[in-house]
Design an enzyme around this catalytic site. Structure first.
Site, PDB file in Angstrom:
ATOM      1  N   ASP A  39       0.817  -1.216   0.000  1.00  0.00           N
ATOM      2  CA  ASP A  39       0.000   0.000   0.000  1.00  0.00           C
ATOM      3  C   ASP A  39       0.856   1.274   0.000  1.00  0.00           C
ATOM      4  O   ASP A  39       0.390   2.337   0.394  1.00  0.00           O
ATOM      5  CB  ASP A  39      -0.991   0.003   1.172  1.00  0.00           C
ATOM      6  N   GLU A 434      27.281  22.366 -17.549  1.00  0.00           N
ATOM      7  CA  GLU A 434      25.920  22.509 -18.095  1.00  0.00           C
ATOM      8  C   GLU A 434      25.219  23.711 -17.484  1.00  0.00           C
ATOM      9  O   GLU A 434      25.147  23.850 -16.262  1.00  0.00           O
ATOM     10  CB  GLU A 434      25.113  21.239 -17.784  1.00  0.00           C
TER      11      GLU A 434
HETATM   12  N1  GLY Z   1      20.628  15.648 -16.386  1.00  0.00           N
HETATM   13  C1  GLY Z   1      20.182  15.180 -17.617  1.00  0.00           C
HETATM   14  C2  GLY Z   1      20.783  15.911 -18.711  1.00  0.00           C
HETATM   15  O1  GLY Z   1      21.704  16.676 -18.494  1.00  0.00           O
HETATM   16  O2  GLY Z   1      20.366  15.847 -19.825  1.00  0.00           O
HETATM   17 MN    MN Z   2      22.085  17.532 -16.614  1.00  0.00          MN
HETATM   18 MN    MN Z   3      20.779  18.320 -19.547  1.00  0.00          MN
END
Ligand code: GLY
Ligand code: MN
Ligand code: MN
Length: 464
Positions: A39, A434
């Protein structure tokens, strides 16, 4: 996710209704609850399309939008007994005032009302291939309607994929969405700062650092600022683990002298952030680490310069590949005598040994967000080429032209596995940088730069 003011959602419903046409009708289900075991359920996360149009985060709900702009929400009825166990339910009586929908009914009445709502419409729109058994539900409603044709019911003749309309809408982030995404990116940037600091601090204190110690910092910072959850499984990769692209935060030891790659972003009110930083565990880059880092950063700068209105989605990737390929030759990762010039490296895709992913993706409610990567006006323009590595035939279509309000990541990297002919000083180094960018009239706005990115800034932060 938290329901905020209903106005942005009402505007989106009105825009969608206009696209459906007066005789269209759209059916959008909420996300199903997912059982984990017995559950216990997995943490509930609303369906992105449903949330985009409602700002409503309860399960067992359906939105129906008719092309004449009338919206009907089906939601869980009030039930004190269930609310004691599972929490507050908005209920159909309160939903119109709270969410701005025209009408709301109990979800228990869905099957009873849907055939009547569909009656007389020409096209039923729903998201294709997203919800298990949705087609069967819709068939059932159409079947009930067809059983009444003798009494004057009129069945729709067409079914269309609602994703096509909603993906295009979601690709362009309105001000409400951009504000949330800026806040999400700020929170994530703060989390990266915190993880960098902890790594240097623990190592200086002579403590054993593990990937999960840094992951805990990320989670703490996300939640402390109201983020509901990470936008995707955080990657905290120490040393050689950084060369595993889909590595998760695990228990690997973060060693003095090695790099740490963290790819992590929070989700805030339905929107993802997606940031990667790579830093020396002890706060000081070695010469080979620094050489590779500076190369990836230079390739990211080239990609950022190529991100502006009118550029193609693929331009930042091509800019990245050019810089990385030249750097691979200059640093001896690739042997000029074997692979030739930078042009040869690009044409033969020789860089792929060390850079095997694309430089970005759309970012929004989903980390790899929806949205067509091909320019819609040019879908018919197809050229074919042979991939130099696999020999496969690849179909190329002109990439999407960037416009204001699109949001994408810019994330070059380099991943050096030990191999013959690869200078040993670079073995097992994995680096990615990034950032998240909103395309603006004049270029792009990097919304994730509250975490340092240059060698000097990272080293200064980690010395503190
Ligand atoms: N964290 C996934 C990407 O950078 O695409
Ligand atoms: Mn990423
Ligand atoms: Mn990404």
């Amino acid at each position: 996710m938290n329901a905020s003011s209903s106005a942005p959602y009402a505007r989106r419903r009105a825009r969608l209704a206009a696209l459906l046409g007066p005789k269209g009708i759209a059916i959008i289900p909420s996300a199903p609850e997912q059982q984990r075991n017995r559950d216990s359920d997995f943490l509930y996360r609303q369906d992105s399309y449903f949330y985009y149009l409602t700002g409503f985060d309860e399960p067992k709900a359906w939105l129906v939008i008719a092309g004449d702009s009338k919206s009907t929400l089906f939601c869980q009825p009030k039930d004190l007994e269930r609310e004691i166990w599972d929490g507050f339910r908005l209920g159909p009586d309160a939903a119109p005032a709270q969410l701005g929908v025209d009408a709301a009914l109990s979800v228990a009445e869905l099957d009873q009302h849907l055939p009547g709502l569909v009656d007389g419409r020409d096209t039923v729109w729903y998201p294709f291939a997203t919800h298990k058994a949705l087609e069967t539900r819709i068939d059932g409603w159409l079947g009930s309607l067809r059983a009444r044709v003798r009494y004057g019911a009129l069945c729709p003749q067409k079914q269309s994929d609602l994703c096509a309309l909603l993906d295009e809408m979601r690709l362009f982030k309105d001000n409400h969405e951009q504000d949330i995404m800026r806040r999400a990116a700020q929170i994530s940037a703060g989390a990266h700062v915190r993880a960098m600091r902890l790594s240097a601090h623990m190592l200086r204190a002579g403590e054993t650092v593990r990937e999960y110690h840094l992951d805990a910092e990320l989670l703490h910072e996300f939640r402390r600022h109201g983020s509901q959850y990470p936008a995707y499984g955080s990657i905290v990769a120490a040393g050689a683990n950084a060369c595993v692209l889909h590595y998760r935060a695990d228990a690997g030891e973060v060693r003095d002298g090695e790099l740490v790659l963290i790819d992590a972003g929070c989700e805030l009110d339905g929107y993802a952030s997606d940031i990667t930083r790579t830093f020396p565990a002890n706060g000081k880059f070695s010469a080979p680490q620094r050489a590779l880092y500076e190369l990836v950063l230079a390739s990211q700068e080239a990609a950022i310069a190529a991100t502006h209105v009118g550029a193609r989605f693929t331009d930042p990737h091509e800019a990245t590949v050019k810089v990385l390929s030249q750097g691979m030759l200059d640093l001896g990762l690739l042997d000029k005598n074997k692979v030739g010039s930078v042009q040869d490296v690009i044409e033969k895709r020789a860089y792929f040994q060390f850079y095997m992913h694309r430089t970005g993706h759309w970012l929004g409610m989903d980390v790899h967000d929806c949205g067509n990567y091909i320019e819609p006006s040019e879908v018919g323009t197809v050229s074919e080429r042979k991939d130099p590595l696999s020999g496969e035939t690849i179909k190329d279509r002109p990439a999407r032209i960037l416009q204001s309000g699109m949001v994408l990541t810019i994330e070059p990297g380099i991943y050096v596995r030990a191999a013959e002919g690869v200078p040993e000083q670079f073995h097992n180094i994995g680096i990615r940088i990034e950032d998240d960018a909103i395309v603006t009239a004049s270029g792009c706005e990097l919304i994730s730069r509250d975490v340092p990115v240059t060698v000097q800034e990272i080293e200064a932060l980690m010395r503190e």
